[in-house]
Scaffold this motif. Structure first.
Motif, PDB file in Angstrom:
ATOM      1  N   VAL A  82      21.685 -51.917 102.112  1.00 16.00           N
ATOM      2  CA  VAL A  82      22.550 -52.071 100.587  1.00 16.00           C
ATOM      3  C   VAL A  82      23.018 -50.204 101.352  1.00 16.00           C
ATOM      4  O   VAL A  82      23.824 -50.158 101.019  1.00 16.00           O
ATOM      5  N   LEU A  83      23.248 -49.313 101.868  1.00 12.28           N
ATOM      6  CA  LEU A  83      23.338 -48.711 103.202  1.00 12.28           C
ATOM      7  C   LEU A  83      24.255 -48.660 103.606  1.00 12.28           C
ATOM      8  O   LEU A  83      25.932 -48.044 103.768  1.00 12.28           O
ATOM      9  N   GLY A  84      24.734 -49.710 104.416  1.00 13.40           N
ATOM     10  CA  GLY A  84      25.148 -51.002 105.093  1.00 13.40           C
ATOM     11  C   GLY A  84      26.454 -51.521 104.272  1.00 13.40           C
ATOM     12  O   GLY A  84      26.902 -51.805 104.662  1.00 13.40           O
ATOM     13  N   GLY A  85      26.034 -51.807 102.981  1.00 14.12           N
ATOM     14  CA  GLY A  85      26.732 -52.411 102.013  1.00 14.12           C
ATOM     15  C   GLY A  85      26.935 -53.846 101.913  1.00 14.12           C
ATOM     16  O   GLY A  85      27.459 -54.040 101.180  1.00 14.12           O
ATOM     17  N   SER A  86      26.285 -54.831 103.123  1.00 11.94           N
ATOM     18  CA  SER A  86      26.333 -55.918 102.740  1.00 11.94           C
ATOM     19  C   SER A  86      25.218 -56.437 101.875  1.00 11.94           C
ATOM     20  O   SER A  86      25.335 -57.706 101.224  1.00 11.94           O
ATOM     21  N   LYS A  87      24.421 -55.751 101.081  1.00 10.88           N
ATOM     22  CA  LYS A  87      23.604 -55.948  99.789  1.00 10.88           C
ATOM     23  C   LYS A  87      23.759 -55.031  98.695  1.00 10.88           C
ATOM     24  O   LYS A  87      23.902 -53.912  98.986  1.00 10.88           O
ATOM     25  N   THR A  88      22.755 -55.673  97.993  1.00 16.67           N
ATOM     26  CA  THR A  88      23.293 -54.841  96.891  1.00 16.67           C
ATOM     27  C   THR A  88      21.366 -54.519  96.495  1.00 16.67           C
ATOM     28  O   THR A  88      20.277 -55.288  96.839  1.00 16.67           O
ATOM     29  N   ILE A  89      21.160 -53.802  95.626  1.00 11.16           N
ATOM     30  CA  ILE A  89      19.579 -53.673  95.673  1.00 11.16           C
ATOM     31  C   ILE A  89      19.209 -54.772  94.779  1.00 11.16           C
ATOM     32  O   ILE A  89      18.010 -55.092  94.411  1.00 11.16           O
ATOM     33  N   HIS A  90      19.763 -55.198  93.848  1.00  7.71           N
ATOM     34  CA  HIS A  90      19.838 -56.639  92.833  1.00  7.71           C
ATOM     35  C   HIS A  90      19.423 -57.421  93.951  1.00  7.71           C
ATOM     36  O   HIS A  90      18.855 -58.298  93.732  1.00  7.71           O
ATOM     37  N   ASP A  91      19.876 -57.824  95.260  1.00  2.14           N
ATOM     38  CA  ASP A  91      19.462 -58.713  95.798  1.00  2.14           C
ATOM     39  C   ASP A  91      17.952 -58.583  96.244  1.00  2.14           C
ATOM     40  O   ASP A  91      17.414 -60.007  96.864  1.00  2.14           O
ATOM     41  N   LEU A  92      17.629 -57.403  96.156  1.00  2.27           N
ATOM     42  CA  LEU A  92      16.287 -57.020  96.847  1.00  2.27           C
ATOM     43  C   LEU A  92      14.617 -57.014  95.738  1.00  2.27           C
ATOM     44  O   LEU A  92      14.532 -56.803  96.458  1.00  2.27           O
ATOM     45  N   THR A  93      15.175 -57.425  94.297  1.00  2.00           N
ATOM     46  CA  THR A  93      14.500 -57.094  93.151  1.00  2.00           C
ATOM     47  C   THR A  93      13.778 -58.581  92.932  1.00  2.00           C
ATOM     48  O   THR A  93      14.579 -59.551  92.189  1.00  2.00           O
ATOM     49  N   PHE A  94      12.772 -58.531  92.414  1.00  2.00           N
ATOM     50  CA  PHE A  94      11.904 -59.572  91.634  1.00  2.00           C
ATOM     51  C   PHE A  94      11.409 -59.510  90.347  1.00  2.00           C
ATOM     52  O   PHE A  94      10.556 -58.539  90.371  1.00  2.00           O
ATOM     53  N   ALA A  95      11.395 -60.372  89.830  1.00  2.00           N
ATOM     54  CA  ALA A  95      10.279 -60.105  88.488  1.00  2.00           C
ATOM     55  C   ALA A  95       8.361 -60.922  89.584  1.00  2.00           C
ATOM     56  O   ALA A  95       8.794 -60.941  90.603  1.00  2.00           O
ATOM     57  N   TYR A  96       7.756 -60.448  88.591  1.00  2.00           N
ATOM     58  CA  TYR A  96       6.255 -60.928  89.063  1.00  2.00           C
ATOM     59  C   TYR A  96       6.159 -62.441  88.027  1.00  2.00           C
ATOM     60  O   TYR A  96       5.086 -63.605  88.810  1.00  2.00           O
ATOM     61  N   ASP A  97       6.731 -63.283  87.245  1.00  2.00           N
ATOM     62  CA  ASP A  97       7.110 -63.973  86.474  1.00  2.00           C
ATOM     63  C   ASP A  97       6.537 -65.288  87.135  1.00  2.00           C
ATOM     64  O   ASP A  97       5.264 -65.877  86.721  1.00  2.00           O
ATOM     65  N   ALA A  98       6.912 -66.024  88.584  1.00  2.00           N
ATOM     66  CA  ALA A  98       6.274 -66.391  89.286  1.00  2.00           C
ATOM     67  C   ALA A  98       4.927 -66.451  90.146  1.00  2.00           C
ATOM     68  O   ALA A  98       4.269 -67.349  89.926  1.00  2.00           O
ATOM     69  N   LEU A  99       4.896 -65.104  90.453  1.00  2.00           N
ATOM     70  CA  LEU A  99       3.328 -65.469  90.903  1.00  2.00           C
ATOM     71  C   LEU A  99       2.064 -64.915  89.925  1.00  2.00           C
ATOM     72  O   LEU A  99       1.276 -66.427  89.461  1.00  2.00           O
ATOM     73  N   LYS A 100       2.808 -64.734  88.781  1.00  3.41           N
ATOM     74  CA  LYS A 100       1.564 -65.117  87.167  1.00  3.41           C
ATOM     75  C   LYS A 100       1.379 -66.221  87.159  1.00  3.41           C
ATOM     76  O   LYS A 100       0.428 -66.603  86.761  1.00  3.41           O
ATOM     77  N   ALA A 101       2.455 -66.839  87.063  1.00  2.00           N
ATOM     78  CA  ALA A 101       1.870 -68.460  86.535  1.00  2.00           C
ATOM     79  C   ALA A 101       1.838 -69.274  87.270  1.00  2.00           C
ATOM     80  O   ALA A 101       0.936 -70.350  86.864  1.00  2.00           O
ATOM     81  N   ASN A 102       2.130 -69.176  88.228  1.00  2.24           N
ATOM     82  CA  ASN A 102       1.892 -69.802  88.919  1.00  2.24           C
ATOM     83  C   ASN A 102       0.582 -70.098  89.845  1.00  2.24           C
ATOM     84  O   ASN A 102      -0.328 -71.032  90.204  1.00  2.24           O
ATOM     85  N   HIS A 103      -0.358 -69.580  89.934  1.00  5.56           N
ATOM     86  CA  HIS A 103      -1.597 -68.995  90.330  1.00  5.56           C
ATOM     87  C   HIS A 103      -2.274 -67.986  89.422  1.00  5.56           C
ATOM     88  O   HIS A 103      -4.526 -67.444  89.689  1.00  5.56           O
ATOM     89  N   GLY A 104      -2.137 -68.163  87.854  1.00  4.68           N
ATOM     90  CA  GLY A 104      -2.701 -67.827  86.811  1.00  4.68           C
ATOM     91  C   GLY A 104      -3.564 -66.424  86.972  1.00  4.68           C
ATOM     92  O   GLY A 104      -4.578 -66.084  87.613  1.00  4.68           O
ATOM     93  N   ILE A 105      -2.510 -65.630  87.847  1.00  2.00           N
ATOM     94  CA  ILE A 105      -2.612 -64.033  87.748  1.00  2.00           C
ATOM     95  C   ILE A 105      -1.974 -62.950  86.699  1.00  2.00           C
ATOM     96  O   ILE A 105      -1.036 -63.045  86.113  1.00  2.00           O
ATOM     97  N   VAL A 106      -3.139 -62.053  86.817  1.00  2.00           N
ATOM     98  CA  VAL A 106      -2.924 -61.321  85.779  1.00  2.00           C
ATOM     99  C   VAL A 106      -2.662 -60.093  85.562  1.00  2.00           C
ATOM    100  O   VAL A 106      -3.129 -59.380  87.092  1.00  2.00           O
ATOM    101  N   PHE A 107      -1.801 -59.627  85.250  1.00  2.00           N
ATOM    102  CA  PHE A 107      -0.820 -58.157  86.012  1.00  2.00           C
ATOM    103  C   PHE A 107      -1.398 -56.990  84.532  1.00  2.00           C
ATOM    104  O   PHE A 107      -0.677 -57.592  83.886  1.00  2.00           O
ATOM    105  N   ARG A 108      -1.381 -55.730  84.213  1.00  5.40           N
ATOM    106  CA  ARG A 108      -1.411 -54.726  84.194  1.00  5.40           C
ATOM    107  C   ARG A 108      -1.440 -53.870  84.589  1.00  5.40           C
ATOM    108  O   ARG A 108      -1.007 -53.186  85.602  1.00  5.40           O
ATOM    109  N   HIS A 109       0.116 -53.976  83.230  1.00  2.00           N
ATOM    110  CA  HIS A 109       1.257 -52.471  83.844  1.00  2.00           C
ATOM    111  C   HIS A 109       1.208 -51.305  83.402  1.00  2.00           C
ATOM    112  O   HIS A 109       1.176 -50.514  82.505  1.00  2.00           O
ATOM    113  N   ASP A 110       0.038 -50.614  84.568  1.00  2.00           N
ATOM    114  CA  ASP A 110      -0.779 -49.550  84.200  1.00  2.00           C
ATOM    115  C   ASP A 110      -0.779 -49.029  85.164  1.00  2.00           C
ATOM    116  O   ASP A 110      -0.059 -48.957  86.889  1.00  2.00           O
ATOM    117  N   THR A 111      -1.137 -47.546  85.479  1.00  2.00           N
ATOM    118  CA  THR A 111      -1.495 -46.270  86.685  1.00  2.00           C
ATOM    119  C   THR A 111      -3.319 -46.526  86.820  1.00  2.00           C
ATOM    120  O   THR A 111      -3.426 -46.133  85.385  1.00  2.00           O
TER     121      THR A 111
END
Lengths: 424, 146
Positions: A82-111
């Motif tokens: 991203v600093l070099g300019g050949s990628k944007t941050i949005h090329d490296l950002t992903f949702a957790y949805d596939a992980l949750k749905a494919n494997h039955g994993i529960v996410f708690r968005h908490d600290t």
């Protein structure tokens, strides 16, 4: 004949059968999985991988809950591009949805605020969770103790670390874009160990690659707190001296001793350097929760673990993964996923009453890009040494002959594969 | 594998020799029933995490991300290992290990593995079901991300 006693007996019998059925996992999806519950603190490379492989290898018999503050995953690997300019941050950002749905994993968005190991319970901002096994994978914590002038969010807008991929990465790129030609980019390399050993040197190359294409009179000054380049040394030294000759000024053994935020001037024991764009990568330690929960010793900021299970040597039933571990090995994404897999395998074995693998072995490949297209690697197999009780480098490892575009393709494929493996 | 030139022929026969050696010395350690090689419990536990460490380049259970279909290796098509024949995987790994097969990276990894591990890996990946693994699609970073 409606005999109430018989009917009661009948209902009782059905009830008992129902209970029996409910205790069999294949017939009772809603009941607690028979092997127990694993709670994972942190949804980075290590935490997400452990979650997936616990579900895969237990065939769904272990309940997995991941506690992660962010609703998105941003990859540190590739973020220097991203600093070099050949990628944007949005090329490296992903949702957790596939992980949750494919494997039955529960996410708690908490600290997580506290761990009660005796009660096998953790406290979150929004409640508590009990566990049979806990995995702590919080990554690194930046230690601004000696750098109070850089500790605030406001200060980091001016001098970003950009060492956790996200908006700071974008901010640093914008500063580079706004810098006039002929300007000076100054960055440091903290004393090892820190996250991603080749990362700072790759960063210097990426910024130089951008300058070479768009601001050819500009300079990159690298102030290294270490005595020499600590990863892919020969390769980086050659790239600094040849590809970026006259542009990258690499200064070993040159730890920053003072930072003047207003003038973006930094001092070392030997030099005082004024930056147009300043990137300060702070010293690092195990993630905050690992310190709070007593997973680190007082005078050593990393977590000691048993390398067969990644269980903490200090707190029972709590496993530590990824950059927080005191492994003496590179703190890399691939290593974090390897540790997560050994740990997941061991937990599945333990919770089902079997022994973990007594001699884990895994492979690590790490690429660095020197410009938009060319990359170079270091590859190594690591093997458990029963005498030393740790993972040691096996025979045969090595690095690229020189950076090249073919390996740039492999490096992109590495990223595509580790993202799919970790997050789907 | 079709080998026609002299040196390659030598390499090919050295693989066959090694495969022969492994077959005689190590295969008995792998249970063998109805043409399917089965692992002992210890081997299964050892190989699952080792094989999973290959996933960073070769995908979950050997199903590398493929751009379009299961094409030949290219920059976005790392080799898919799932469902390849055990003999093919074995000869490639042994070739990387003894230097008879040119490699960018795999010569370094294969030298770090024991012959038994190479046999276990070849068997493991040959037993996985090949699927078309798509790339994971990225998305815009949200403003509230730290």
């Amino acid at each position: 004949m409606a005999d109430p006693l018989n009917r009661r007996t009948f209902i009782k019998a059905v009830g008992a059968t129902g209970l029996l059925l409910a205790s069999r996992p294949s017939l009772a999806m809603a009941s607690k999985p028979p092997l127990g519950r694993v709670v994972i603190v942190g949804g980075g490379y290590a935490g997400a991988t452990a979650a997936k492989y616990l579900r895969l290898w237990s065939m769904g018999s272990i309940e997995v809950i991941v506690v992660e503050a962010n609703s998105q995953f941003v990859s540190c690997p590739m973020s220097n591009l991203v600093l070099g300019g050949s990628k944007t941050i949005h090329d490296l950002t992903f949702a957790y949805d596939a992980l949750k749905a494919n494997h039955g994993i529960v996410f708690r968005h908490d600290t997580v605020t506290a761990i009660d190991a005796a009660a096998k319970k953790i406290s979150l901002l929004g409640g508590t969770l009990s566990y049979d096994r806990l995995i702590v994978a919080p990554g690194v914590d930046f230690n601004y103790q000696d750098w109070p002038m850089l500790a605030s969010a406001e200060a980091q807008k001016q001098v970003p670390h950009a060492w956790k991929a996200g908006w700071q990465t974008v901010n640093l790129r914008r500063q580079l874009e706004a810098m006039p030609d002929g300007g000076v980019f100054v960055m440091n390399v903290p004393k090892a160990p820190y996250r991603c050993p080749p990362g700072p040197y790759e960063r210097a190359c990426q910024v130089a690659s951008y300058f070479k294409q768009h601001k050819a009179k500009s300079k990159v000054i690298v102030l290294d707190a270490n005595a020499e380049i600590i990863s892919k040394k020969g390769l980086f030294a050659k790239v600094f001296n040849e590809t970026y000759a006259g542009m990258i000024d690499y200064r070993p053994d040159n730890a920053i001793t003072n930072v003047n935020l207003a003038s973006k001037t930094v001092s070392t024991e030997f030099d005082t350097v004024k930056a147009d764009v300043l990137n300060f990568i702070p010293p690092q330690r195990a993630g905050k929760i690992a310190q709070v929960a007593g997973l680190t010793e007082k005078d050593y900021p990393w977590c000691d673990v048993n390398f067969l299970t990644y269980e903490s040597k200090l707190v029972p039933n709590v496993h530590v993964l990824g950059d927080s571990v005191a492994a003496g090995l590179p703190k890399s994404a691939h290593m974090a996923t390897n540790q997560a897999k050994v740990c997941a395998s061991a937990i599945v074995q333990i919770l089902s009453g079997h022994l973990p693998d007594a001699a884990p072995v895994f492979a690590n490949t790490c690429y660095s890009f020197i410009n938009d297209n060319a990359a170079m690697h270091v590859a190594n197999v690591y093997r458990y040494d029963a005498g030393k009780k740790m993972m040691v480098s096996a025979e045969g490892g090595g690095v690229s002959v020189s950076p090249n575009e073919k390996e740039g393709g492999y490096a992109q494929a590495w990223a595509n594969n580790i993202w799919a493996d970790t997050l789907s | 594998m079709q080998q026609t030139t002299g040196p390659m022929k030598t390499a090919s026969s050295s693989w066959l020799l090694l495969i022969g050696l492994i077959t005689s010395s190590l295969w008995p350690a792998l249970g063998h029933a109805d043409g399917v090689f089965a692992f002992t419990a210890e081997q299964a536990t050892h190989v699952r995490a080792l094989a999973a460490s290959c996933a960073a380049c070769h995908g979950t259970l050997g199903n590398a991300v493929v751009k379009e279909g299961n094409g030949p290796p290219s920059e976005e098509n790392n080799p898919v290992l799932a469902g390849r024949s055990r003999e093919d995987l074995l000869s490639k790994l042994l070739g990387f290990r003894d230097g008879s097969r040119k490699a960018t990276i795999m010569h370094q990894h294969s030298k770090g593995l024991s012959l038994e591990e190479i046999a276990l890996l070849a068997t493991h990946f040959s037993q996985q079901k090949p699927i078309n693994q798509p790339r994971l699609q990225p998305q815009a970073l949200k403003a509230e991300h730290g």
